[in-house]
Structures are given as C-alpha cells and as structure tokens.
Design a protein around this motif. Sequence first.
Motif, PDB file in Angstrom:
ATOM      1  N   ALA A   1      46.423  29.462  47.235  1.00  0.00           N
ATOM      2  CA  ALA A   1      45.708  30.440  46.408  1.00  0.00           C
ATOM      3  C   ALA A   1      44.528  31.040  47.174  1.00  0.00           C
ATOM      4  O   ALA A   1      44.273  32.250  47.109  1.00  0.00           O
ATOM      5  N   GLU A   2      43.808  30.213  47.927  1.00  0.00           N
ATOM      6  CA  GLU A   2      42.672  30.725  48.709  1.00  0.00           C
ATOM      7  C   GLU A   2      43.170  31.712  49.773  1.00  0.00           C
ATOM      8  O   GLU A   2      42.560  32.758  50.003  1.00  0.00           O
ATOM      9  N   ALA A   3      44.282  31.366  50.403  1.00  0.00           N
ATOM     10  CA  ALA A   3      44.840  32.269  51.425  1.00  0.00           C
ATOM     11  C   ALA A   3      45.266  33.591  50.786  1.00  0.00           C
ATOM     12  O   ALA A   3      45.035  34.675  51.339  1.00  0.00           O
ATOM     13  N   LEU A   4      45.867  33.490  49.610  1.00  0.00           N
ATOM     14  CA  LEU A   4      46.296  34.710  48.899  1.00  0.00           C
ATOM     15  C   LEU A   4      45.100  35.587  48.531  1.00  0.00           C
ATOM     16  O   LEU A   4      45.139  36.807  48.707  1.00  0.00           O
ATOM     17  N   ALA A   5      44.056  34.951  48.025  1.00  0.00           N
ATOM     18  CA  ALA A   5      42.875  35.714  47.605  1.00  0.00           C
ATOM     19  C   ALA A   5      42.291  36.482  48.786  1.00  0.00           C
ATOM     20  O   ALA A   5      41.867  37.640  48.651  1.00  0.00           O
ATOM     21  N   GLY A   6      42.285  35.841  49.956  1.00  0.00           N
ATOM     22  CA  GLY A   6      41.790  36.526  51.152  1.00  0.00           C
ATOM     23  C   GLY A   6      42.645  37.738  51.493  1.00  0.00           C
ATOM     24  O   GLY A   6      42.132  38.804  51.859  1.00  0.00           O
ATOM     25  N   GLN A   7      43.951  37.582  51.351  1.00  0.00           N
ATOM     26  CA  GLN A   7      44.850  38.709  51.639  1.00  0.00           C
ATOM     27  C   GLN A   7      44.670  39.834  50.624  1.00  0.00           C
ATOM     28  O   GLN A   7      44.775  41.019  50.965  1.00  0.00           O
ATOM     29  N   VAL A   8      44.410  39.470  49.378  1.00  0.00           N
ATOM     30  CA  VAL A   8      44.152  40.500  48.349  1.00  0.00           C
ATOM     31  C   VAL A   8      42.933  41.323  48.766  1.00  0.00           C
ATOM     32  O   VAL A   8      42.954  42.562  48.723  1.00  0.00           O
ATOM     33  N   ASP A   9      41.877  40.641  49.178  1.00  0.00           N
ATOM     34  CA  ASP A   9      40.664  41.359  49.591  1.00  0.00           C
ATOM     35  C   ASP A   9      40.950  42.260  50.797  1.00  0.00           C
ATOM     36  O   ASP A   9      40.463  43.382  50.872  1.00  0.00           O
TER      37      ASP A   9
ATOM     38  N   SER B   1      34.391  32.573  47.430  1.00  0.00           N
ATOM     39  CA  SER B   1      35.553  32.040  48.119  1.00  0.00           C
ATOM     40  C   SER B   1      36.397  31.142  47.233  1.00  0.00           C
ATOM     41  O   SER B   1      37.525  30.831  47.555  1.00  0.00           O
ATOM     42  N   SER B   2      35.880  30.660  46.159  1.00  0.00           N
ATOM     43  CA  SER B   2      36.710  29.922  45.215  1.00  0.00           C
ATOM     44  C   SER B   2      36.126  30.086  43.832  1.00  0.00           C
ATOM     45  O   SER B   2      34.972  30.454  43.674  1.00  0.00           O
ATOM     46  N   ASP B   3      36.934  29.764  42.830  1.00  0.00           N
ATOM     47  CA  ASP B   3      36.424  29.922  41.473  1.00  0.00           C
ATOM     48  C   ASP B   3      35.273  28.969  41.215  1.00  0.00           C
ATOM     49  O   ASP B   3      34.311  29.302  40.536  1.00  0.00           O
ATOM     50  N   ALA B   4      35.346  27.763  41.799  1.00  0.00           N
ATOM     51  CA  ALA B   4      34.266  26.809  41.608  1.00  0.00           C
ATOM     52  C   ALA B   4      32.972  27.357  42.221  1.00  0.00           C
ATOM     53  O   ALA B   4      31.899  27.303  41.613  1.00  0.00           O
ATOM     54  N   GLU B   5      33.088  27.920  43.430  1.00  0.00           N
ATOM     55  CA  GLU B   5      31.910  28.497  44.077  1.00  0.00           C
ATOM     56  C   GLU B   5      31.379  29.662  43.261  1.00  0.00           C
ATOM     57  O   GLU B   5      30.181  29.855  43.145  1.00  0.00           O
TER      58      GLU B   5
END
Lengths: 254, 138
Positions: A123-131, A141-145
Amino acid sequence: MPNLPERKVGLIACSGEDLPEGTVSREAALRVLERLRPGRTVTLCLPLFLAGEERERAFARFFPTIAIDGCDKRCAARATEMYSARPAVSLVVSELRELLSLDPPKRVRGPDEAREVLALATAEALAGQVDNLLNRVPAASSDAEARGAGTRADGGAPDALEETEAVCSCASDIPVQTVEVDGRTLELVALPAVFALLHEEGKHPSDDGTVEALLDQVRIYNLVPPESEAALGRALLNAYEAFWARTATIIGEE
Amino acid sequence: MSDAHDREVIIIPCSGIGKAFGSVGREAAYVVTEELRPGCTSTVCLSLLTLGDEEIRRRVREHPTITIDGCPTACARVNVEQAGANPAATFRVFDVFRRHKELKVRRVSDIGEAGEAMARILAEEIADKVDELRRDKE
C-alpha cells in the motif's frame, strides 16, 4: 476543457482468489482507496472489463492506471492493456516481497501477520506511485503518520486523515460515444462532454473551425491516427450536428 | 485422476473489490472451500479466466462450476459463460440480503459480523448445492 470527472489514479487489483498474494493485492488497493489516498484514487473490478460495457472498458483510457498483481502472471496488467489501455504502472506483489525481503504470506483469508505486513508495504508503494502519477506532493507517508502529524509535508490540509469507503467505478461518469468512421464503429472517450462544451461556447456546427475544435478536444482523451483525421473530422461534425439539433429541440420544448 | 478430483466443484466468486456484497461473496466462497466442503471444492482466480487462460478455461468447462456475484453485472457468471461453460448454479449475494434485511454489511474492506453471518448463510446454501451436484455425478 470539457466538464469531466476529476483526474484520479485508477487502481486495478488482480484480487486473485487462489493465492495469498492476490488477497494482498486487494487489501493493499483498498487501504490506498480508503485510507492513504482517498479522493485521489478510484477502482474497478477487473472482471468488469469483460462483463461490463464500453464505459468500463474506457476506464484505463481515462484514468492513469496502476495494475496490482499477486503473481508474475500479471493478470491485472495484461487484462487492463487487453481490454482498455496499457497501465501507467505495473506492480507485482511477489516481486515487491522479494525486493523487501519480507516473509511470504500463508493464508488467503483470516489472520496472517506476514500477509498484513506485505499488504502495508504494498500500500505504501502504491501511494507513492499515485503521487508520482498525479505529480503531487505526497500526503503523509502513512495513515498513522497522517493522524500524528495532522498536516501534509507541504503544510496543506491533512487529506489522508479521513477514511472513506472504496467504491467501484463501474457505471461511472466517464462518458463514451461511438461514431461511424469509414464504415467502422469508433468509440470515443469524453465525446458527449466535448459536444456539451462546444455547445456551451456557442460553437455552431457550420462555424469556421468547428471541425478543428472538435478534433483538438477529442485528441486530449483519444488516440487519433493522423491518417484518420479527415474522416474522423467529418464523422464528428455529423454527430455534433445531430447533438446540436437534439439540444435545440429539448431547449425548444422547455 | 482420483474420484474426488473427478467430482470437484469449482466455486467462483466475482472478485468484487468496490462493493461490500463482493466481499461477502468472496468470504462465502472461502467458507465453502476451506471449512464446509474442503477437498471436493476449489476456487480459481477469476482474473485468470477474464484473461482467457486456457488451463482455467478447461477446468471450468470440465468441472461443475458455481458462481457467486455481488452486483447485477454478474461478472463471475458472465466470465464463466464467456469461457464456454455453463455454470451449474449461480448465486447472488443480494438474494440472501433480500431474505435477511436485518444483516447490514459494514463495508467492502471489513464486512463486519453481519456480513460474515450473511456469507455463512450463503455458504451453507452453496454447500448444499455442491452435495447435490456431486450426487448427480455419481
């Protein structure tokens, strides 16, 4: 520009029911859709490419798409390209797992710590690609952050804070219309919206430059081979005349 | 090839990722293949079937197949039919909901207790159908 659905990134997960990495593909996609990049991402059930209609097959032509596959058979990437358009990014969970030296997931459902860790990393890798695809400053960088920091890296509003429910984009607002060009049926993304835009601007079918204006707008969302331009221009003008006449009738009836 | 394999029934949920009923259908498929009728049922990746994978197409043509769909587009049923097979039975999550409107599924990524209850009701019905299909083949 025509009034079209907002540009977002399309996520197509293989959802492979037969292997744990398929579950990871789906869990990671849902995490991005609901928590990491809500509002910036949309999804479509992969089998809809075959079972759905033209608007479903227009999905990857309209949205830049990330295919998320559980294994190297790459069903999501291949099906997206076969039925719609080549995905902008292809991510394979099993390859990412090896790259990150993570433990293999064991179960397709139920508790599995290795699967959860892999889904988070995916999911983190995907989010980076979305950006990357949207050329945006990343959200946290994460929902918790995001929850902890409360602001984005650029100081903007914390747009990853709100969890929303992922929804499929089947029967979405991507407008598609077909025209006959030299005896062939051509399906064009955004054509109804293009017609509506030019009509709003008062561009009459008989005005100078109408064909060029139609082609300019159609080219934004569709591949138009140079050798087809003349025939397509005529077909577009015919369809636009019909649209103009229909609209005039509706307005007259009101 | 063993008798058990000969009489294997393939359960294919719709892969729905964007609708909660899709998640219920997938859970029902797993309840059948892992808990209620392990050994005589299996599932396949619907995405492979969508892509036209020959091995998967052959399996759904040679074995009785049960499809489970989460929305009216019926991706599982349509994809099996496109592969040249006739599903031996088709189930829709919505039909269970119609009979159990008290069960409110929470969301696509977490169907909640009500969603799990709905999946189990559906799974029991599918398991009965599996038994019927296997009896017919004997």
